[in-house]
Design a protein around this motif. Structure first.
Motif, PDB file in Angstrom:
ATOM      1  N   ARG A 118     -52.077 -21.369 -61.304  1.00 40.24           N
ATOM      2  CA  ARG A 118     -52.296 -20.205 -62.172  1.00 40.24           C
ATOM      3  C   ARG A 118     -51.195 -20.045 -63.212  1.00 40.24           C
ATOM      4  N   VAL A 119     -49.956 -20.294 -62.808  1.00 43.60           N
ATOM      5  CA  VAL A 119     -48.835 -20.156 -63.748  1.00 43.60           C
ATOM      6  C   VAL A 119     -48.574 -21.462 -64.488  1.00 43.60           C
ATOM      7  N   ASN A 120     -49.238 -22.532 -64.034  1.00 42.71           N
ATOM      8  CA  ASN A 120     -49.134 -23.838 -64.688  1.00 42.71           C
ATOM      9  C   ASN A 120     -47.700 -24.349 -64.767  1.00 42.71           C
ATOM     10  N   TYR A 121     -46.998 -24.262 -63.639  1.00 45.29           N
ATOM     11  CA  TYR A 121     -45.682 -24.875 -63.541  1.00 45.29           C
ATOM     12  C   TYR A 121     -45.825 -26.257 -62.915  1.00 45.29           C
ATOM     13  N   TRP A 122     -44.973 -27.179 -63.391  1.00 44.86           N
ATOM     14  CA  TRP A 122     -45.031 -28.563 -62.933  1.00 44.86           C
ATOM     15  C   TRP A 122     -43.689 -29.022 -62.398  1.00 44.86           C
ATOM     16  N   GLY A 123     -43.725 -29.904 -61.414  1.00 46.38           N
ATOM     17  CA  GLY A 123     -42.535 -30.595 -60.997  1.00 46.38           C
ATOM     18  C   GLY A 123     -42.283 -31.798 -61.891  1.00 46.38           C
ATOM     19  N   LYS A 124     -41.187 -32.519 -61.601  1.00 43.41           N
ATOM     20  CA  LYS A 124     -40.833 -33.683 -62.406  1.00 43.41           C
ATOM     21  C   LYS A 124     -41.520 -34.953 -61.925  1.00 43.41           C
ATOM     22  N   GLY A 125     -42.118 -34.900 -60.764  1.00 48.69           N
ATOM     23  CA  GLY A 125     -42.885 -36.032 -60.260  1.00 48.69           C
ATOM     24  C   GLY A 125     -42.110 -36.917 -59.314  1.00 48.69           C
ATOM     25  N   THR A 126     -42.874 -37.644 -58.503  1.00 52.32           N
ATOM     26  CA  THR A 126     -42.303 -38.638 -57.612  1.00 52.32           C
ATOM     27  C   THR A 126     -43.174 -39.894 -57.698  1.00 52.32           C
ATOM     28  N   LEU A 127     -42.521 -41.042 -57.808  1.00 52.54           N
ATOM     29  CA  LEU A 127     -43.238 -42.293 -58.032  1.00 52.54           C
ATOM     30  C   LEU A 127     -43.717 -42.899 -56.717  1.00 52.54           C
ATOM     31  N   VAL A 128     -44.996 -43.215 -56.681  1.00 50.97           N
ATOM     32  CA  VAL A 128     -45.590 -43.938 -55.554  1.00 50.97           C
ATOM     33  C   VAL A 128     -46.068 -45.289 -56.064  1.00 50.97           C
ATOM     34  N   THR A 129     -45.577 -46.338 -55.435  1.00 50.30           N
ATOM     35  CA  THR A 129     -45.953 -47.691 -55.820  1.00 50.30           C
ATOM     36  C   THR A 129     -46.605 -48.377 -54.635  1.00 50.30           C
ATOM     37  N   VAL A 130     -47.824 -48.850 -54.839  1.00 46.09           N
ATOM     38  CA  VAL A 130     -48.550 -49.548 -53.777  1.00 46.09           C
ATOM     39  C   VAL A 130     -48.638 -51.016 -54.178  1.00 46.09           C
ATOM     40  N   SER A 131     -47.914 -51.835 -53.463  1.00 46.48           N
ATOM     41  CA  SER A 131     -47.831 -53.246 -53.820  1.00 46.48           C
ATOM     42  C   SER A 131     -47.379 -54.067 -52.629  1.00 46.48           C
ATOM     43  N   SER A 132     -47.851 -55.302 -52.574  1.00 49.57           N
ATOM     44  CA  SER A 132     -47.396 -56.218 -51.528  1.00 49.57           C
ATOM     45  C   SER A 132     -46.220 -57.049 -52.027  1.00 49.57           C
TER      46      SER A 132
END
Length: 113
Positions: free
Chosen positions: A99-113
């Motif tokens: 509702r307030v449209n606040y965002w975090g800075k994010g966290t990277l998820v990498t899916v790889s072998s």
């Protein structure tokens, strides 16, 4: 400045699992719906999952049946449990207070072998 803080990203093999978390200020968490979005390189940000104040959930089509959003009201924390991960799940995952449209800075998820 309001901060949403994500954690828990990392490198995981295809088929594996990972849980990311987002801590929000109590003043936001108690009164807002909380969502997870993701943005892969070269792609637009997309909805992953949302949990309402009452606990109802909504999922993006690409993650239904594999991801689960939940929250701990005592800890002001929303979680995203990701199972059966695929390389196409690789992205920066962002937490959002709807509702307030606040965002975090994010966290990277990498899916790889």
């Amino acid at each position: 400045q309001v901060q949403l803080v994500e954690s828990g990203g990392g490198l995981v093999q295809p088929g594996g699992s990972l849980r990311v978390a987002c801590v929000a200020p109590g003043s936001i968490f108690r009164f807002d719906d909380m969502g997870w979005y993701r943005q892969a390189p070269g792609k637009e940000r997309e909805l992953v999952a949302v949990i309402s104040r009452g606990g109802s959930t909504t999922y993006g089509d690409s993650v239904k049946g594999r991801f689960t959003i939940s929250k701990d009201n005592a800890k002001n924390t929303v979680y995203l449990q990701m199972n059966s991960l695929k390389p196409e799940d690789t992205a920066v995952y962002y937490c959002n207070a709807q509702r307030v449209n606040y965002w975090g800075k994010g966290t990277l998820v990498t899916v790889s072998s």
